[in-house]
Write a protein that holds these residues in place. Structure first.
Motif, PDB file in Angstrom:
ATOM      1  N   GLU A 272      47.438  31.595  34.232  1.00 24.50           N
ATOM      2  CA  GLU A 272      48.345  32.628  33.350  1.00 24.50           C
ATOM      3  C   GLU A 272      49.010  33.568  33.947  1.00 24.50           C
ATOM      4  O   GLU A 272      50.008  34.286  33.415  1.00 24.50           O
ATOM      5  CB  GLU A 272      47.627  32.552  32.027  1.00 24.50           C
ATOM      6  N   SER A 273      48.407  34.124  35.050  1.00 20.78           N
ATOM      7  CA  SER A 273      48.901  35.598  35.470  1.00 20.78           C
ATOM      8  C   SER A 273      49.833  35.149  36.545  1.00 20.78           C
ATOM      9  O   SER A 273      50.054  33.991  37.058  1.00 20.78           O
ATOM     10  CB  SER A 273      47.794  36.426  36.173  1.00 20.78           C
ATOM     11  N   PRO A 274      50.842  36.197  36.790  1.00 23.78           N
ATOM     12  CA  PRO A 274      51.713  36.070  37.741  1.00 23.78           C
ATOM     13  C   PRO A 274      51.171  35.747  39.206  1.00 23.78           C
ATOM     14  O   PRO A 274      51.702  35.301  40.372  1.00 23.78           O
ATOM     15  CB  PRO A 274      52.765  37.290  37.628  1.00 23.78           C
ATOM     16  N   SER A 275      50.092  36.406  39.600  1.00 31.92           N
ATOM     17  CA  SER A 275      49.507  36.272  40.903  1.00 31.92           C
ATOM     18  C   SER A 275      48.453  35.243  41.028  1.00 31.92           C
ATOM     19  O   SER A 275      48.399  34.226  40.131  1.00 31.92           O
ATOM     20  CB  SER A 275      48.567  37.777  41.129  1.00 31.92           C
ATOM     21  N   SER A 276      48.176  34.748  42.424  1.00 31.67           N
ATOM     22  CA  SER A 276      47.641  33.555  42.702  1.00 31.67           C
ATOM     23  C   SER A 276      46.369  33.801  42.877  1.00 31.67           C
ATOM     24  O   SER A 276      45.336  32.991  43.622  1.00 31.67           O
ATOM     25  CB  SER A 276      48.241  32.859  43.744  1.00 31.67           C
ATOM     26  N   GLN A 277      45.708  35.214  42.586  1.00 37.13           N
ATOM     27  CA  GLN A 277      44.284  35.286  42.895  1.00 37.13           C
ATOM     28  C   GLN A 277      43.709  36.280  41.659  1.00 37.13           C
ATOM     29  O   GLN A 277      44.663  37.223  41.020  1.00 37.13           O
ATOM     30  CB  GLN A 277      44.144  35.922  44.196  1.00 37.13           C
ATOM     31  N   ALA A 278      42.315  36.552  41.559  1.00 31.75           N
ATOM     32  CA  ALA A 278      41.917  37.536  40.676  1.00 31.75           C
ATOM     33  C   ALA A 278      41.050  38.407  41.508  1.00 31.75           C
ATOM     34  O   ALA A 278      40.439  37.958  42.638  1.00 31.75           O
ATOM     35  CB  ALA A 278      41.007  36.701  39.840  1.00 31.75           C
ATOM     36  N   ARG A 279      40.807  39.642  41.282  1.00 27.30           N
ATOM     37  CA  ARG A 279      39.942  40.662  41.629  1.00 27.30           C
ATOM     38  C   ARG A 279      38.879  40.540  40.983  1.00 27.30           C
ATOM     39  O   ARG A 279      38.789  40.883  39.754  1.00 27.30           O
ATOM     40  CB  ARG A 279      40.881  41.898  41.650  1.00 27.30           C
TER      41      ARG A 279
ATOM     42  N   VAL B 297      35.887  46.916  42.319  1.00 29.76           N
ATOM     43  CA  VAL B 297      36.200  45.661  43.005  1.00 29.76           C
ATOM     44  C   VAL B 297      35.372  45.097  44.061  1.00 29.76           C
ATOM     45  O   VAL B 297      35.333  45.962  44.936  1.00 29.76           O
ATOM     46  CB  VAL B 297      37.830  45.768  43.430  1.00 29.76           C
ATOM     47  N   VAL B 298      34.688  44.120  43.973  1.00 25.78           N
ATOM     48  CA  VAL B 298      33.831  43.821  44.960  1.00 25.78           C
ATOM     49  C   VAL B 298      34.259  42.554  45.650  1.00 25.78           C
ATOM     50  O   VAL B 298      33.636  42.106  46.832  1.00 25.78           O
ATOM     51  CB  VAL B 298      32.382  43.446  44.380  1.00 25.78           C
TER      52      VAL B 298
ATOM     53  N   PRO C  75      44.467  39.897  38.252  1.00 23.87           N
ATOM     54  CA  PRO C  75      43.645  40.256  37.346  1.00 23.87           C
ATOM     55  C   PRO C  75      42.332  40.951  37.402  1.00 23.87           C
ATOM     56  O   PRO C  75      41.837  40.095  38.469  1.00 23.87           O
ATOM     57  CB  PRO C  75      43.794  39.200  36.132  1.00 23.87           C
ATOM     58  N   GLU C  76      41.876  41.844  36.852  1.00 21.29           N
ATOM     59  CA  GLU C  76      40.411  42.180  37.415  1.00 21.29           C
ATOM     60  C   GLU C  76      39.446  41.489  36.383  1.00 21.29           C
ATOM     61  O   GLU C  76      39.442  41.474  35.205  1.00 21.29           O
ATOM     62  CB  GLU C  76      40.215  43.545  37.204  1.00 21.29           C
ATOM     63  N   LEU C  77      38.473  40.498  36.875  1.00 20.90           N
ATOM     64  CA  LEU C  77      37.594  39.673  36.199  1.00 20.90           C
ATOM     65  C   LEU C  77      36.125  40.116  36.662  1.00 20.90           C
ATOM     66  O   LEU C  77      35.711  40.327  37.759  1.00 20.90           O
ATOM     67  CB  LEU C  77      37.930  38.091  36.494  1.00 20.90           C
TER      68      LEU C  77
END
Lengths: 295, 349
Positions: free
Chosen positions: B309-316, B324-325, B292-294
């Motif tokens: 809550e998201s399927p991935s284990s990281q956030a962008r 995206v930084v 997810p992009e945060l």
């Protein structure tokens, strides 16, 4: 060893001269300014006479109704209303109506004077510690000096009559008004005053919108005390020509008329209670906003 | 907030309480401590060499324990307390040099205040209390009434206009205090432990009201508190005061992550860091993995929940323009909340 047992007092002749010179000085003062001072108080006298005539001309049921209505407005208590009306009726029934009206008129004028003079003095006193330091001992003297002592110069200056009587009553009755105004203003919450400052209130805005309104319960206690004390002075004031309930009391003392003294005395008490209940319950209602706390 | 303009600047401010404050000034400048001054010279050091730049349109918190001088400090900004020496510059004017009338106008129109124990007028209704500042300004009654009614509604007191303060709970009374301060339309709002007398739940409520209002009002707020949680929650900038001296200034993150001394470290050790640290502080070099992009300003705690809550284990992590930084993994988030060693990363900010 004479100087130990004999008090080193002023010589009898010196003492007499000393007193004489004070008396003479005051007599001269009276002779020079007496008339001016009398004419200064003339409007006051006229007002007092006008009020007395007005009260005497008012039909008795109207007067009782007005007092009852005042009682209702101030206290919202039926007990106060009925008690006041009943005791006034009883006073009239026992033949003291006219004297009572005279007394009421002098009390009203005296209370107005005390409030009119006492409030500003109290305010000045509350604003300056120096003023307080000066006025407090004067108030102490006014409250403790035997009334007869200041009746002498007042009578010398103005003769016997209503105005000197009024002055004597005011001297006696004004201290609580001044003291409680001062106290009331000094007791106003410092934080509220700071808030007034923080919003840029000028000294006058602070006085009129914050200090006096918040001091009102205390100021009203002062008005109440002033009324009570002027009623207490009625008998002494009658010695110098103030008409009213005091005069029959005075007559009763010198002639040993027990019933007369008792009835008139009780009429004064009844008046005192009526004034007290009405003014006190009004003072209490002024604080009603402090009630209703539901914490 | 680092590059925004300064609204209030306090310079070299000293306040010494006692019979001869000027005489003591040299001693204080010469390094005599608060305790020494008290024991040997019987003077109390209120504030010592305060230098503070308060940013415009932000919330500056001044935090300290009781006796630290924080309430004395805020009262110098509208000069309820006269300093021993110093300057308070607001919009190019030194408040401490204003004459009586200018100062009164300043207090009427440019700085309003909210008090710890509310300081409402007990004999006036909610409406009459809210109007108070406008009345002093001399605004026409009708306009003042409308303006006050608006602010009463904004703080959530509509329907209570005719109640007396004594009939309201503490939280509601402070809403009146807030409405009264906001009604004058001053751009500086001074809040002296405004929420400290309230129950914790109500306090959070009031903090939310303040933050919501601030989002649209952008006032310069100086907020005094003894509660670090509160300071971190609402402050854009925090200054920590002890014994009349500012011992650290900075953003909430800087205070929590780089406490200047043991005293502050002691304060901050029990703080929930997840609610202070932002993603940009812990993010790593971007990779190609999804997530997810945060926003870079998002707090670690909120991000942890979203990533879980998201399927991935990281956030962008994205910046203001949506680029995206960086990325943060779920492990980074957990580590950040569990007091990891990330001081070195803060250096790079």
């Amino acid at each position: 060893m004479d100087w130990l047992t004999e008090f080193p007092e002023l010589g009898r002749r010196d003492l007499r001269d000393f007193r004489k010179s004070i008396d003479q000085g005051f007599k001269d003062f009276t002779r020079t300014y007496g008339e001016d001072i009398e004419s200064f108080f003339e409007p006051l006298l006229q007002f007092l006479i006008w009020l007395e005539k007005l009260l005497l001309a008012t039909p008795w049921p109207v007067f009782i109704l007005v007092v009852a209505a005042l009682g209702w407005v101030a206290s919202r208590s039926l007990k106060v209303v009925i008690g006041s009306a009943l005791s006034l009726f009883l006073i009239g029934f026992l033949g003291m109506w006219e004297d009572t009206m005279s007394t009421v008129s002098i009390i009203v004028v005296c209370t107005m004077l005390c409030v009119g003079l006492g409030l500003p003095v109290g305010i000045v006193m509350s604003r300056s510690d120096r003023a307080q330091a000066v006025v407090t001992p004067i108030l102490d003297i006014m409250q403790t000096i035997p009334s007869f002592v200041y009746l002498i110069p007042v009578v010398m200056l103005l003769g016997i009559g209503k105005v000197p009587g009024l002055i004597a009553v005011v001297i006696y009755a004004i201290p609580p008004m001044i003291r409680l105004t001062n106290l009331g203003i000094r007791l106003v919450d410092k934080e509220v005053l700071e808030a007034a400052d923080a919003f840029g209130a000028s000294p006058w805005q602070k006085l009129v919108r914050v200090q006096i309104p918040l001091a009102l319960p205390n100021i009203f206690a002062g008005v109440n005390q002033t009324i009570m004390m002027s009623l207490a002075m009625v008998v002494i004031a009658s010695m110098i020509g103030v008409t009213g309930l005091g005069q029959p009391v005075l007559k009763a003392i010198s002639n040993q008329y027990l019933a007369m003294g008792l009835l008139n005395g009780l009429a004064i008490v009844a008046l005192a209670i009526i004034f007290d209940r009405i003014s006190q319950s009004y003072g209490k209602r002024l604080q009603s906003h402090r009630g209703g706390h539901d914490e | 907030m680092s590059n925004s303009e300064t609204k209030v600047e306090i310079k070299r401010l000293f306040k010494i309480f006692g019979d001869d404050p000027e005489g003591m000034l040299e001693k204080v400048r010469g390094g005599v401590s608060k305790d020494e001054l008290n024991d040997q010279y019987n003077h109390v050091l209120g504030l010592s060499d305060i230098n503070l730049k308060i940013p415009a349109k932000g919330i500056q918190v001044v935090m300290g324990l009781s006796g630290s001088g924080k309430s004395t400090l805020i009262r110098h900004i509208n000069r309820l307390i006269e300093p021993t020496v110093g300057e308070v510059w607001i919009d190019g004017e030194n408040v401490l040099e204003m004459d009586e009338k200018t100062l009164r106008d300043f207090r009427r129109n440019r700085a309003s205040m909210v008090f710890q124990r509310f300081a409402l007028l007990p004999h006036r209704t909610v409406m009459e209390n809210t109007i108070y500042g406008l009345e002093i300004q001399g605004m026409a009654e009708k306009d003042a009434g409308e303006q006050a009614a608006y602010w009463i509604e904004r703080v959530g007191l509509a329907g209570y206009e005719e109640n007396f303060p004594g009939q309201l709970s503490g939280g509601m009374q402070q809403r009146v205090g807030l409405a009264r301060a906001l009604a004058t339309d001053a751009d500086i709002l001074l809040m002296d432990e405004a929420f400290s007398a309230l129950d914790p739940l109500i306090r959070t409520d009031m903090q939310n009201i303040l933050l919501d209002l601030q989002q649209e009002l952008h006032k310069t707020i100086v907020f005094i508190t003894h509660d670090l949680e509160e300071a971190l929650r609402i402050g854009d900038q925090i200054a920590i005061l002890r014994d009349g001296q500012v011992i650290q200034q900075g953003t909430p993150q800087q205070i929590v992550l780089k406490p200047k001394d043991d005293y502050i470290a002691d304060f901050t050790k029990d703080i929930n860091r997840g609610r202070v640290i932002q993603l940009k502080t812990i993010m790593k070099v971007p990779n190609d993995k999804p997530g997810p992009e945060l926003s870079a300003e998002m707090l670690v705690e909120d991000a942890a929940q979203l990533v879980t809550e998201s399927p991935s284990s990281q956030a962008r992590v994205t910046n203001d323009t949506g680029d995206v930084v960086g990325v943060v993994g779920i492990n980074d988030l957990i580590r950040a909340m569990a007091r990891p060693d990330i001081e070195s990363r803060l250096e790079e900010l």
